[in-house]
Design an enzyme around this catalytic site. Structure first.
Site, short mmCIF file in Angstrom:
data_model
loop_
_atom_site.label_atom_id
_atom_site.label_comp_id
_atom_site.label_asym_id
_atom_site.label_seq_id
_atom_site.Cartn_x
_atom_site.Cartn_y
_atom_site.Cartn_z
N SER A 1 -13.18 -4.21 0.39
CA SER A 1 -14.02 -3.44 -0.54
C SER A 1 -15.48 -3.86 -0.49
CB SER A 1 -13.49 -3.57 -1.98
OG SER A 1 -13.97 -2.51 -2.78
N PRO A 2 -16.09 -3.91 0.69
CA PRO A 2 -17.50 -4.31 0.80
C PRO A 2 -18.45 -3.32 0.13
CG PRO A 2 -16.75 -3.38 2.88
CD PRO A 2 -15.53 -3.56 2.01
N LEU A 3 -17.98 -2.09 -0.12
CA LEU A 3 -18.80 -1.09 -0.83
C LEU A 3 -18.39 -0.97 -2.29
CD1 LEU A 3 -19.08 1.71 1.89
CD2 LEU A 3 -20.71 -0.12 1.35
N ALA A 4 -17.62 -1.95 -2.78
CA ALA A 4 -17.21 -1.98 -4.19
C ALA A 4 -16.55 -0.67 -4.60
CB ALA A 4 -18.40 -2.31 -5.09
N GLY A 5 -15.54 -0.27 -3.85
CA GLY A 5 -14.82 0.95 -4.20
C GLY A 5 -15.62 2.21 -4.02
N GLY B 1 -24.14 4.73 -2.59
CA GLY B 1 -25.42 5.26 -3.03
C GLY B 1 -25.36 6.61 -3.70
N LYS B 2 -24.17 7.12 -3.96
CA LYS B 2 -24.05 8.45 -4.56
C LYS B 2 -24.29 8.43 -6.08
CE LYS B 2 -19.92 8.89 -2.96
NZ LYS B 2 -18.56 9.43 -2.67
N TYR C 1 0.84 -1.19 0.00
CA TYR C 1 0.00 0.00 0.00
C TYR C 1 0.88 1.25 0.00
CZ TYR C 1 -3.92 -3.07 1.30
OH TYR C 1 -4.88 -4.06 1.34
N LEU D 1 -21.34 1.36 -3.76
CA LEU D 1 -22.54 1.05 -2.99
C LEU D 1 -22.85 2.08 -1.90
CD1 LEU D 1 -22.05 -2.81 -2.67
CD2 LEU D 1 -23.68 -1.60 -4.12
#
Length: 365
Positions: free
Chosen positions: A209-213, A218-219, A58, A216
């Site tokens: 990445s549970p929000l897919a980058g 929602g924006k 990283y 998700l």
């Protein structure tokens, strides 16, 4: 905060862990400097997070360095995880899961993190150019030396994980206790094979990445693509997404979020936390308010209707062969599971009998 066991170990970690790809400037994934890193770590610890995950690659070590500084005086309060395997320079021997590279990289990580041990040391991916036994014996040596407490894998195929665990069992080596894998409502491929492998071997899943980058959160929708300056736009589509299905998923997340008066991101994380064998879900925010919202997903209880809506809209479809045949034979045609585990079949069971489904379709025609 709620807590769970770290895979097949006695270590206890927070249900959500703090990811650290956003620390540093080398990956364009958040660009947080030392001051911002300090604030993020302090907030996470104050709100019950005791699990922090990083990797040597990283920002080419900068994330570990910033994190090490932020943990001054706090090291014993947390479970610290890092990884090795990916290239750390142009020299081709500074890559891979070889004995030479692992020993070099663990020493470098310890120095950057300002600690003399790593709680969870993970192989960042399978190495097809190095004998597996070489990798596993090196990791076993690190545990026996006390430099590493537990070991985990990341981004393996199911057969690779099973092969490694089998070799560790056969050679009486320290076994992997966790698998750090990508999983989200727009990326449920893990269910095809790896989840059943993790369940069988009692591997704790660490979800990245549970929000897919950020997708998700929602924006974004069909009329509102990612804006310049957002993490999703800067990093590109870090994980592959079927955008059409993705927008449908986001629509449902917004609907459920409105019902509970919470954000779509919180709903998405709550769904992920409910999945089997998940030890911790890694959240990585660039703003404190986003971290605060993500942490609160731990306390969001989704009802059966919510789960059905989310499962249906994100359904990855019929799994590839041989998974569908395995489920057909083991869950649909064999009567014993219904007798032994009737609770699993209260809503029809984990698999719909393909034969009867086809018969129904033929009848309609």
């Amino acid at each position: 905060m709620r807590y769970r066991r770290l895979g097949n170990s006695g270590l206890i970690v927070s249900a959500v862990g703090l990811g650290s790809m956003q620390f540093g400037t080398g990956m364009n994934m958040g660009n947080l400097d030392q001051e911002a890193t300090n604030g993020m770590v302090e907030y996470a610890l104050e709100h019950g997070i005791n699990f922090i995950d990083t990797a040597n690659v990283y920002s080419q070590g900068e994330s570990e360095r910033l994190l090490g500084n932020a943990l001054t005086g706090k090291r014993e309060e947390i479970v610290l995880a890092t990884k090795a395997r990916l290239p750390m320079g142009e020299n081709f021997n500074h890559s891979g899961a070889t004995r030479v590279n692992i020993l070099r990289e663990i020493e470098a990580s310890l120095n950057r993190l300002q600690t003399d041990y790593i709680d969870l040391y993970q192989m960042h991916g399978w190495d097809s150019n190095t004998p597996l036994e070489e990798t596993l014996r090196t990791l076993d040596d690190l545990v026996r030396q006390g430099v590493v407490r537990y070991i985990g894998l990341s981004n393996y195929l199911a057969w690779q994980a099973a092969t490694a665990l089998g070799m560790q069992e056969q050679l009486n080596l320290e076994k992997y206790v966790t698998a750090q894998m990508y999983y989200s409502l727009v990326g449920r491929g893990l269910e095809h094979e790896f989840m059943s492998c993790a369940e069988y071997h009692n591997l704790g899943l660490l979800i990245w990445s549970p929000l897919a980058g950020g997708f998700l959160a929602g924006k974004y929708n069909r009329e509102n693509p990612p804006e310049r300056g957002t993490r999703f736009a800067e990093a590109g589509q870090f994980v592959p997404i079927d955008l059409e299905q993705g927008f449908e998923v986001v629509d449902v997340l917004r609907k459920i979020g409105k019902k509970h008066d919470v954000s779509p991101a919180r709903v998405s994380l709550a769904w992920t936390l409910s999945r089997p064998n998940v030890s911790s879900v890694l959240i990585a925010a660039r703003k404190i308010e986003h971290l605060e919202d993500n942490i609160q997903a731990v306390d969001l209880e989704l009802d059966q209707e919510d789960m059905e809506l989310l499962n249906e809209v994100s359904d990855p479809g019929t799994p590839p062969y041989p998974k569908w045949m395995v489920l057909q034979l083991d869950q649909a045609e064999d009567p014993r599971p219904r007798v032994l585990e009737p609770e699993r079949f209260e809503d029809g069971g984990p698999w719909e009998d393909l034969r009867f489904k086809q018969m129904e379709l033929d009848h309609i025609e």
